[in-house]
Design a protein around this motif. Structure first.
Motif, mmCIF file in Angstrom:
data_model
loop_
_atom_site.group_PDB
_atom_site.id
_atom_site.type_symbol
_atom_site.label_atom_id
_atom_site.label_comp_id
_atom_site.label_asym_id
_atom_site.label_seq_id
_atom_site.Cartn_x
_atom_site.Cartn_y
_atom_site.Cartn_z
ATOM 1 N N ARG A 268 1.196 -0.946 0.220
ATOM 2 C CA ARG A 268 -0.105 0.478 -0.208
ATOM 3 C C ARG A 268 1.152 1.626 -0.002
ATOM 4 O O ARG A 268 0.606 2.166 -0.328
ATOM 5 N N ASP A 269 1.510 1.043 0.974
ATOM 6 C CA ASP A 269 2.940 2.135 0.766
ATOM 7 C C ASP A 269 3.359 2.701 -0.571
ATOM 8 O O ASP A 269 3.267 4.130 -0.676
ATOM 9 N N VAL A 270 4.227 1.962 -0.962
ATOM 10 C CA VAL A 270 4.606 2.118 -2.369
ATOM 11 C C VAL A 270 3.481 2.714 -3.258
ATOM 12 O O VAL A 270 4.303 3.402 -4.067
ATOM 13 N N MET A 271 2.620 1.714 -3.369
ATOM 14 C CA MET A 271 1.301 2.961 -4.506
ATOM 15 C C MET A 271 1.614 3.474 -4.532
ATOM 16 O O MET A 271 1.034 4.846 -5.030
ATOM 17 N N PHE A 272 0.848 4.706 -3.459
ATOM 18 C CA PHE A 272 0.581 5.451 -2.195
ATOM 19 C C PHE A 272 1.355 6.304 -2.838
ATOM 20 O O PHE A 272 1.388 7.789 -3.772
ATOM 21 N N GLY A 273 2.581 6.352 -2.869
ATOM 22 C CA GLY A 273 4.381 6.971 -3.656
ATOM 23 C C GLY A 273 4.368 6.992 -4.567
ATOM 24 O O GLY A 273 4.852 7.847 -5.252
ATOM 25 N N LEU A 274 3.646 5.938 -5.090
ATOM 26 C CA LEU A 274 3.659 6.355 -7.012
ATOM 27 C C LEU A 274 2.668 6.531 -7.543
ATOM 28 O O LEU A 274 2.980 7.430 -8.463
ATOM 29 N N LEU A 275 1.770 6.854 -6.634
ATOM 30 C CA LEU A 275 0.196 7.727 -7.285
ATOM 31 C C LEU A 275 0.553 8.877 -6.414
ATOM 32 O O LEU A 275 0.136 9.755 -7.899
ATOM 33 N N GLN A 276 1.320 9.252 -6.369
ATOM 34 C CA GLN A 276 1.751 10.973 -5.123
ATOM 35 C C GLN A 276 2.694 11.808 -7.071
ATOM 36 O O GLN A 276 2.555 12.657 -7.431
ATOM 37 N N ASN B 159 -8.565 12.125 -20.363
ATOM 38 C CA ASN B 159 -8.628 11.935 -19.414
ATOM 39 C C ASN B 159 -7.823 11.980 -17.943
ATOM 40 O O ASN B 159 -7.621 11.915 -16.251
ATOM 41 N N ALA B 160 -6.781 12.586 -18.548
ATOM 42 C CA ALA B 160 -5.000 12.512 -17.385
ATOM 43 C C ALA B 160 -5.246 13.067 -16.476
ATOM 44 O O ALA B 160 -4.878 12.431 -15.315
ATOM 45 N N LEU B 161 -5.879 14.251 -16.442
ATOM 46 C CA LEU B 161 -5.856 15.033 -15.021
ATOM 47 C C LEU B 161 -6.664 15.103 -14.433
ATOM 48 O O LEU B 161 -6.788 14.712 -13.082
ATOM 49 N N ALA B 162 -8.168 14.427 -15.075
ATOM 50 C CA ALA B 162 -9.086 13.754 -14.448
ATOM 51 C C ALA B 162 -9.175 12.981 -13.316
ATOM 52 O O ALA B 162 -9.268 13.158 -12.126
ATOM 53 N N LEU B 163 -8.566 11.742 -14.050
ATOM 54 C CA LEU B 163 -8.052 10.616 -13.245
ATOM 55 C C LEU B 163 -7.032 11.503 -12.044
ATOM 56 O O LEU B 163 -7.196 10.321 -10.783
ATOM 57 N N VAL B 164 -5.374 11.581 -12.260
ATOM 58 C CA VAL B 164 -5.519 12.038 -11.100
ATOM 59 C C VAL B 164 -5.999 12.978 -9.708
ATOM 60 O O VAL B 164 -6.102 12.832 -9.004
ATOM 61 N N ASP B 165 -6.384 13.715 -10.957
ATOM 62 C CA ASP B 165 -7.335 14.420 -9.473
ATOM 63 C C ASP B 165 -8.382 13.677 -8.318
ATOM 64 O O ASP B 165 -8.609 14.232 -7.622
ATOM 65 N N GLY B 166 -8.672 12.523 -9.715
ATOM 66 C CA GLY B 166 -9.338 11.491 -8.965
ATOM 67 C C GLY B 166 -9.296 10.698 -7.342
ATOM 68 O O GLY B 166 -9.518 10.551 -6.444
ATOM 69 N N ALA C 148 3.667 14.311 -11.556
ATOM 70 C CA ALA C 148 4.561 14.592 -12.751
ATOM 71 C C ALA C 148 3.230 14.395 -14.938
ATOM 72 O O ALA C 148 3.253 15.127 -14.981
ATOM 73 N N THR C 149 2.063 13.932 -14.355
ATOM 74 C CA THR C 149 1.158 14.453 -14.531
ATOM 75 C C THR C 149 0.910 15.860 -15.094
ATOM 76 O O THR C 149 0.643 16.335 -15.886
ATOM 77 N N ARG C 150 0.334 16.763 -13.876
ATOM 78 C CA ARG C 150 0.117 17.632 -13.701
ATOM 79 C C ARG C 150 1.023 18.875 -14.230
ATOM 80 O O ARG C 150 1.204 20.008 -15.021
ATOM 81 N N LEU D 164 1.474 7.364 -18.342
ATOM 82 C CA LEU D 164 0.071 6.465 -17.732
ATOM 83 C C LEU D 164 0.594 5.299 -17.502
ATOM 84 O O LEU D 164 0.000 4.796 -17.246
ATOM 85 N N PRO D 165 1.590 4.185 -18.465
ATOM 86 C CA PRO D 165 1.064 3.370 -17.254
ATOM 87 C C PRO D 165 1.705 3.633 -15.621
ATOM 88 O O PRO D 165 1.251 2.313 -15.663
ATOM 89 N N GLN D 166 2.458 4.441 -15.490
ATOM 90 C CA GLN D 166 2.403 4.247 -13.944
ATOM 91 C C GLN D 166 1.322 4.904 -13.462
ATOM 92 O O GLN D 166 1.392 3.724 -12.114
ATOM 93 N N ILE D 167 0.359 5.321 -13.879
ATOM 94 C CA ILE D 167 -1.085 5.871 -13.178
ATOM 95 C C ILE D 167 -2.027 4.059 -12.968
ATOM 96 O O ILE D 167 -2.389 3.961 -12.554
ATOM 97 N N ALA D 168 -1.476 3.660 -14.141
ATOM 98 C CA ALA D 168 -2.353 1.926 -14.026
ATOM 99 C C ALA D 168 -1.578 1.356 -13.141
ATOM 100 O O ALA D 168 -2.322 0.486 -12.904
#
Lengths: 697, 697
Positions: B322-330, B637-644, B335-337, B367-371
């Motif tokens: 969980r922790d590293v998933m959280f870091g990856l999505l941070q 949808n990249a921004l909407a997605l990371v906003d989410g 990077a997306t913004r 995008l693959p990192q978000i996925a």
């Protein structure tokens, strides 16, 4: 720390090696004389207690870190000049004397290149693990004055700059909003013909200069890249020499907004800065006018396009391949020594815990990185030779004759490609090596953070990775089209004309090199076809098609880089057969083979994709076995080999990597001298923890 | 920084999205209530100016950084308790009240798990980007007291520790010389029956405890893992509760040698420490005696092997995924913004520079990192569900009945494998994302260094990467043998019984998942055969054969992890079809597909090696095209997605990643408040640079 002598593990390793480290060291240094010279220089500095740090820089605040680096940097430069003077005095008068002199009229590019090697070489690395603020003065500011200033400008500025006579400079190109695409830079210089001045302005926030080393608090002059406008008409990017701080007081001059950009992942001694201009006026003769002039009345005169500018960019990239190779091998040395001292997890049930390098998984992490570093060096040497040859051709041909630059496009592409592929490979390798040291690799005192920090920076600066790969791909596409026309191709891409599929022979290295070349060629062809397809029926413009092929083009350029590195290593090995002793040759043979197989296995997806029928499962299995055999064969010489790089302990700067292997003693000694440990009870206990105890949560 | 509002680029992106971020946010948070609760908690803290930093921690010295983290940490804990009390007061009396109370008799493991989530969740991350010294008190010290102390010990210590009533603790296991192989730990506790005391000693330098968080200057009590000796007889590793600093003065007690181990690549707020004992005596009742007792006369009584201890280890690994998933999505959000604000290099000749996310090469990085992050989350959720189920089974079965742990070996293997594969994947992804931000990604103010620092630490702690893969492989080998015997296999490895080769169907995802499973199974079989071969004719012992197969075994375990992640993502997607709105489902479908194809392409070498005849060139080409199509489909949808993901700006802690996209303004604002920039001329100019100007070089 008190000298304890070599630990038993390392002593045994040294006794058991089949090669002599010193032989390797002589070869690696390029000769006995070169090795001794470097050792003498290192001793000259490292025996001087002035250069010992009372506190490890990683414990300092960012501001302290700057002050420390600047202070030590000035001492370093002074002592370096002393060294050069003493060397000159010792040597018989001859050809080199003039160069060492460094008098105004003898400061030339060659001298500055040599000086760069001194500043960035082992001693500079040892003293400034995260670099220092005065480096760009010599590595960018002075070379730019020399290559872009006209004779009069050189006379006026170069000597003073060389002597740091009231001038310390840097080179300001990148802006907050623009890096790779330099045509987009926004800083502008408007010519005021009436007062014969240029007026510099930073029109937007994104136009602020951002990154130049030494700019923050150190430099008082800057070469600035700005868009030239004369009576509202744009005349492209030009370079301007601007004083930004008062020579006496060092206060920023009116209209100058300058400061440090702040801490980074690494390179925290550099004092990277930002810079904004508000109606800053400089006299007309401070535009660097070697290649373009603005006359007093505002007429603009453009000379021939300067090929040599191109050369500087290439030069820097060639140097970066060397720099990251150096970092990779520092890291490999540290990890190898640590892996021979660290014991963990018995292999046999009741046996003592083995040195971790006896675990095959550990060998597979470390030994290929050593091989990689050596083969990067073999490529860097060739690149350097090509560079020198091309520069000589260019100089011989004169500034207006472009025939001299026949090899320039290939050199440019090769330097782009190797800069991209080698910085990525080195950064990845350093990361593997750090992780191979487990938790201790994570300590700043192990120094992987500084090494990795510099390698990570190199990934981006002087040409962003993807941008360079795309530039390489553009060159490759042209060669591909030439190949279709059966034209003669430059040496590094002749394989594009060879259409025969892989036929596996007894020569494993040849098979592998050929498989990589076939993959690169096929990937390039595929990218090209894809690009063409996107343009069919007017679906997309050429540029859109380029964009849509971006992934495939960068993949082709990357494969080209790997194929080149593998092929070059094999070629250079052939040369070495005649030039080194048999024992050393055998070792180098193992290393080249390991590198080539490692490259192959890392690119296995692409290789199998493009050589579907050329490699059988059995051949693959044999290759894997050979790879593991090589790990076993290299294991006994691992220490002797890294000893042969002859990194001084100060250069490694690592608690884990010292020659004597006293890992635990050094980790503890470094921890104990941390300022946080100098008082038994930290003040925050009294102010915060004790009150919390009292009121309870 | 003054609020400027959303920049135009991000506003347009938000307007153009086809999904509603808020819908995604609700799903991602696990429900509307959960989302609102988290937001309320965040506002509660982030609106309190007490928690603003006057100086960015990266500018502080290591000592200042500690003091800052400790000070802020005490305020954080106090305010967190206040929050819990106010929540309790607001809520109707019910089932949860008791748990929130935190009175002595209600402190239980569940409460501590929830508390860990608070400390390590968004608020903890926001306030302490490199963690803080009081975390291990709650995440390791208290849980150990609870799980290893007997009833009497819990009564005596747990309540006080929960209230921080004169006790702040940590957990000391790892030593300078031993990490993964804990049987090799050297710290010893000798029982003195006469005085009914244990005597603790650190016999060698390598036996020093090294790493425990909060140990340096903060903790005054420690749970110590040490080898127990009674009258010279060894009784294995036991846990001892030891006071190391005086409760009143905080001075280290006699015989205690304690301090901070120094700066690291990240996690510099943790106050990791070292600890040595010299004849330190503790009363007999401070050995934690739930599972083993030493009676007054020195008799040793061992209870049944504690399965729940095993459980704690598994729990920590589940949390790390969980922790590293959280870091990856941070990192992905930042990077997306940034990629939507940054403009660079025109695609069309005379068009303005596009947002860099319009370059396909940039999409392929981000995008693959978000996925990936989303699919790691899908795996972490399943792992957590298995964990809870197994723990319930174990508790229901009672401590002496091992039947309850039927699923435990699979859970253990899966947690080892996913911890290893996901920490590696996340660290790699964060690195890609950082580099995708070019030079600005290198700034500390972008915060990739903290994020990457924590992920890098997770790669090694709580189970070193290679060690965990080898543990996974051992489990897989047992399953392989069971498969040969046609036994029923646990769910995650049933594919080992499926021997049919790949047959490519219209279902792309199924093809890919199956190809990965076939590769994992084949690699495992190969490793096993190689191992057997090494043992034939008595060439090698079993253990040597294991070592010689190490590379192949870790490769098999890694492939198993990838196959599991891909298969699980596809399965979970199936579940989601029924549970989320169509627009959201479509998006998740694209993301899962992208992740699965990305996994496939990254493992292409292994996949083609083991599925030689199952995939044609044309199918590969189609797969590549589909991959690029997905990039294009997700781009709007990249921004909407990371906003989410609904990361508060404070949680991201990044100049590049804020919701409003004011990248350049923030970079500059952060640079300006750097203490180094608070004076126009740094003192080192007068002391060193000016003198150098005067004497000249």
């Amino acid at each position: 720390m008190e000298a304890l002598g070599e630990c038993i593990e390392l002593r045994r390793e040294r006794e058991g090696a089949t090669i002599a480290s010193e032989d390797f060291a002589v070869w690696w240094a390029g000769g006995r004389h070169e090795l001794e010279e470097r050792r003498a220089l290192e001793n000259y500095f490292f025996n001087d207690p002035e250069f010992d740090d009372a506190v490890h820089p990683s414990c300092m605040s960012y501001k302290q870190r700057y002050e420390h680096a600047l202070t030590k940097g000035t001492k370093f430069l002074a002592k370096l000049r002393e060294w050069q003077r003493s060397r000159r005095a010792q040597q018989p008068k001859g050809k080199e004397e003039h160069e060492l002199e460094g008098a105004e009229d003898s400061v030339n590019i060659k001298l500055l290149y040599d000086y760069r090697m001194l500043l960035s070489g082992p001693v500079g690395t040892a003293l400034f693990q995260q670099s220092f603020p005065l480096r760009l003065h010599f590595s960018m500011f002075l070379p730019t004055l020399l290559s872009q200033g006209n004779a009069e400008q050189q006379r006026r500025w170069v000597g003073r700059a060389w002597r740091l006579d009231g001038i310390v400079g840097t080179y300001a190109q990148t802006e907050l909003g623009h890096g790779s695409y330099i045509r987009g830079l926004e800083t502008r210089a408007d010519y005021d013909a009436e007062r014969e001045q240029f007026v510099l302005n930073t029109p937007t926030l994104s136009a602020y200069k951002w990154w130049p080393g030494g700019l923050g608090q150190t430099a008082n002059m800057v070469v600035v890249l700005a868009q030239l406008y004369i009576r509202g008409k744009h005349h492209g990017l030009q370079q301007f020499l601007v004083r930004i701080r008062d020579e006496q007081t060092h206060e920023p001059l009116p209209g100058i907004d300058v400061g440090d950009i702040g801490p980074k992942l690494g390179a925290n001694g550099v004092n990277n800065g930002f810079l904004g201009f508000r109606n800053v006026r400089i006299p007309r003769d401070q535009m660097l006018m070697k290649n373009a002039q603005v006359l007093a009345d505002g007429r603009f005169v453009q000379a021939a396009q300067p090929l040599l500018v191109y050369g500087t960019m290439v030069f820097v990239r060639v140097m970066i391949v060397r720099d990251v190779m150096f970092g990779l091998l520092q890291a490999a040395t540290i990890a190898t020594r640590y892996s021979l001292v660290r014991r963990q997890s018995p292999i046999e049930p009741n046996a003592p815990e083995p040195q971790i390098l006896d675990h095959v998984t550990q060998q597979a992490k470390i030994l290929p990185q050593i091989a990689r570093g050596i083969c990067y060096r073999l490529a860097a040497d060739v690149l350097w030779a090509i560079y020198q040859r091309v520069m000589q051709q260019l100089e011989a041909a004169g500034p207006n004759n472009s025939n001299g630059g026949r090899e320039l496009p290939e050199l440019h592409a090769l330097s782009c490609c190797l800069k991209a592929v080698c910085t990525e490979g080195a950064a990845e390798g350093i990361d593997v090596l750090r992780k191979a040291c487990g938790g201790h690799g994570y300590m700043s005192s192990a120094n992987f953070d500084s090494i990795q920090g510099l390698a990570s920076a190199a990934f981006t600066y002087e040409g962003e990775h993807t941008v360079l790969l795309l530039q390489t791909a553009r060159f490759l596409l042209r060669q591909h089209l030439d190949a279709l026309k059966r034209k003669v191709l430059p040496a590094s891409v002749t394989y594009l004309r060879n259409a025969s599929p892989l036929s596996w022979s007894d020569n494993l290295l040849e098979n592998v090199a050929r498989a990589l070349e076939i993959s690169a060629a096929a990937q390039l062809r595929e990218a090209w076809q894809w690009q063409q397809e996107q343009r069919q029926h007017g679906k997309h413009t050429e540029q859109q098609a380029n964009n849509l092929s971006g992934r495939r083009l960068t993949a082709a350029a990357t494969l080209h880089g790997h194929a080149y590195l593998a092929r070059n290593a094999i070629k250079q090995l052939e040369q070495l057969r005649r030039n080194v002793q048999p024992a050393l040759y055998e070792l180098l043979q193992q290393l080249v083979e390991l590198f080539v197989l490692h490259t192959f296995l890392r690119q296995l997806g692409a290789v199998l994709k493009w050589n579907r029928n050329g490699i059988s499962s059995k051949q693959l299995q044999q290759l894997e076995q050979r790879y593991e055999q090589l790990l076993g064969a290299l294991r006994p010489n691992a220490l002797a080999l890294v000893d042969g790089f002859d990194f001084h302990d100060r250069v490694l700067g690592s608690t884990l990597g010292c020659w004597d292997g006293r890992v635990y003693e050094r980790l503890m000694a470094e921890a104990r001298r941390n300022p946080l440990n100098q008082e038994a009870v930290n003040s925050s206990y009294h102010t915060h923890l004790q009150p919390l105890f009292r009121c309870k949560l």
